[in-house]
Design a protein around this motif. Structure first.
Motif, mmCIF file in Angstrom:
data_model
loop_
_atom_site.group_PDB
_atom_site.id
_atom_site.type_symbol
_atom_site.label_atom_id
_atom_site.label_comp_id
_atom_site.label_asym_id
_atom_site.label_seq_id
_atom_site.Cartn_x
_atom_site.Cartn_y
_atom_site.Cartn_z
ATOM 1 N N THR A 1 13.350 3.286 14.910
ATOM 2 C CA THR A 1 11.954 3.603 15.230
ATOM 3 C C THR A 1 11.878 4.662 16.324
ATOM 4 O OG1 THR A 1 11.227 1.385 14.588
ATOM 5 C CG2 THR A 1 9.751 2.642 16.003
ATOM 6 N N ASP B 1 9.070 5.746 9.478
ATOM 7 C CA ASP B 1 9.933 4.704 10.033
ATOM 8 C C ASP B 1 10.113 3.686 8.917
ATOM 9 O OD1 ASP B 1 11.297 2.873 11.542
ATOM 10 O OD2 ASP B 1 9.530 2.125 12.609
ATOM 11 N N GLU C 1 4.452 4.071 9.834
ATOM 12 C CA GLU C 1 5.237 2.849 9.724
ATOM 13 C C GLU C 1 4.653 2.002 8.600
ATOM 14 O OE1 GLU C 1 5.052 0.810 13.454
ATOM 15 O OE2 GLU C 1 2.992 0.147 13.167
#
Length: 319
Positions: free
Chosen positions: A23, A149, A44
């Motif tokens: 991340t 991510d 994400e």
């Protein structure tokens, strides 16, 4: 970019074993890609809100919002993609349901659909990525790059390849057409899957395994990034050199102090030799291997910019 150069990826998928800092690397890469006049979207898909905590901001939602200025003067935006919201978009786009989709959500139909067809969630999430990559605004691309991510290495191939399987099952109709368009993007030169590891046996082996699986699935591997690398001198240091160094610093070269420093240095040197061995294993994969430093105080926003500067030299992601 010259006529002979390879196309520049626009979708950067960052994956790695849990604990490798994927991340942080994804966030730093987004900052690095945001050069002058460029807009980058950092996404994400697991709802962990890891991006928000790194940037010290409120939790991300489905709506894209400004996160930070890029390391090169551009802009970074953030988004947390939710499968339920993506399905509502999908129903509005392909079936013209509009507000009727909200009614389905209220009665639990969307949760039911994604529960009985688990792969549907990944189809919706990757489809949203494709939409962000291809969207135009005012005659230009909405984003110059999208950074994901992604799920960890153990799941990333299944996540990225789900549209291939769904496209085979649904030969006709909007689902089949949509799945094939997403699969084309994810298997094209517009995408690069970057593998994050640390200099340790298990993460390196998982990276090697993930590289093999990505290649078998014909997914485009980008760079291998060895994160959290501690720097140190790798040559021999004699007791005389340690004593001389202490003397230059105005410290009496006590024998026990010299022995302690020598022991600490030998331990560090052994660790560096291990890093060299891991680097050699990774380089045998035939991919560029980059290293990011260990930040002893942890990664906050200033640390992200430091990592972004490490990723910028030579423009390895934009050649």
């Amino acid at each position: 970019m010259t006529a002979s150069a390879r196309p520049v990826p626009r979708l950067h998928v960052v994956t790695g074993k849990g604990g490798t800092g994927k991340t942080s690397v994804a966030a730093a890469l987004a900052l690095a890609l945001a050069g002058p006049g460029r807009r980058v979207l950092l996404v994400e898909v697991e709802g962990r809100q890891g991006i928000a905590s790194l940037f010290g901001t409120a939790p991300l939602g489905y709506e894209e919002r400004h996160l930070a200025s890029g390391a090169g003067g551009g802009e970074v935006f953030g988004q947390s993609v939710d499968a339920d919201e993506a399905l509502l978009d999908y129903l509005a786009m392909f079936y013209r349901l509009g507000s009727a989709g909200r009614v389905l959500q209220k009665f639990g139909a969307i949760d039911f659909a994604t529960t009985i067809a688990p792969g549907l969630r990944d189809i919706l999430l990757t489809g949203k990525l494709k939409e962000a990559v291809s969207r135009t605004e005012s005659g230009r691309m909405a984003y110059d790059a999208v950074v994901l991510d992604a799920p960890p290495t153990g799941r990333v191939v299944k996540f990225l390849n789900v549209t291939v399987e769904s496209g085979r099952l649904a030969k006709t109709g909007p689902i089949g057409k949509h799945s094939r368009s997403v699969a084309r993007l994810l298997h094209s030169s517009q995408t690069a899957v970057h593998l994050v590891t640390t200099p340790a046996a298990m993460p390196v082996q998982e990276t090697i395994d993930a590289h093999r699986d990505l290649m078998a699935a014909d997914l485009p591997v980008g760079r291998i990034i060895m994160n959290k690398v501690a720097g140190a001198k790798t040559g021999e240091v004699t007791s005389e050199e340690l004593e001389a160094g202490l003397a230059r610093a105005g410290i009496a070269p006590d024998e026990s102090l010299v022995r302690g420093l020598a022991a600490e240095y030998e331990s560090a040197r052994t660790e560096i030799q291990a890093v060299d061995a891991y680097r050699d294993r990774l380089e045998r994969l035939g991919r560029p291997v980059e290293e990011l430093p260990l930040l002893p105080e942890g990664v906050d926003l200033s640390g992200l910019y430091q990592l972004a500067r490490e990723l910028r030299p030579g423009g390895p992601y934009e050649d």
